[in-house]
Motif scaffolding. Sequence first.
Motif, short mmCIF file in Angstrom:
data_model
loop_
_atom_site.label_atom_id
_atom_site.label_comp_id
_atom_site.label_asym_id
_atom_site.label_seq_id
_atom_site.Cartn_x
_atom_site.Cartn_y
_atom_site.Cartn_z
N CYS A 129 64.86 35.84 45.91
CA CYS A 129 66.01 36.50 45.65
C CYS A 129 66.01 37.39 44.62
N LEU B 194 69.93 38.04 50.99
CA LEU B 194 70.02 37.63 49.57
C LEU B 194 71.07 36.63 49.60
N TYR C 293 69.70 33.37 51.11
CA TYR C 293 68.83 32.47 50.10
C TYR C 293 69.88 31.78 48.90
N VAL C 294 70.78 32.65 48.53
CA VAL C 294 71.86 32.32 47.42
C VAL C 294 72.27 30.82 47.94
#
Length: 186
Positions: A13, A25, A28-29
């Motif tokens: 990230c 991003l 993956y967050v």
Amino acid sequence: RPTPAYEIIIILCRYLALMEEQSYLEAYVKELENILVGQPEIPAAPRIKGYVHFFRDEMDMAAQAWEAEEVRKEDWPGWLWLIQKIDRNSRLGYCYSLLGESEKAEECRQRILEESSQHSSFIGAQSYYTTRIFAPLSNKQKALHSLEQAVEEGFSFFGPVRYTTDPFLKSLHRNPVYEKLVKPKS
């Protein structure tokens, strides 16, 4: 012991945030959030929550999560627990700087100075980690001076790549002084 998956996702990230790859991003967050749902009681939960908010530019909530983060000596080998405390305080200080809470940011900086004086391996660490606190401020000279000190003092935890892949220093990118400082020596 193996590196937990959440640490690898946080590193990924960090790169995605620097590359401004928002869709990847956010994906993956969400994976970090899934880890929290599946393991809400893990000791790293406040650290992970803080990063979730940080990557979404929710600095007040990131600071709140990182305030709750407890860095325990028994969770880290050797002296790495101390660098984790310093890192936590630099993340907090960064948030407080962005939020305009200069007194709290200064408290974080003072804790970094105190903690980094506890081990001889931290030469330059205090300058590097305080650079993160100064970076979001309008006076970039303070941040660049601190970074220059870190380089001069030999702080090379992961070498020059550390400076160029740190999203907390993103506001310094494209500055000619910054570029000169972080350019690998040939």
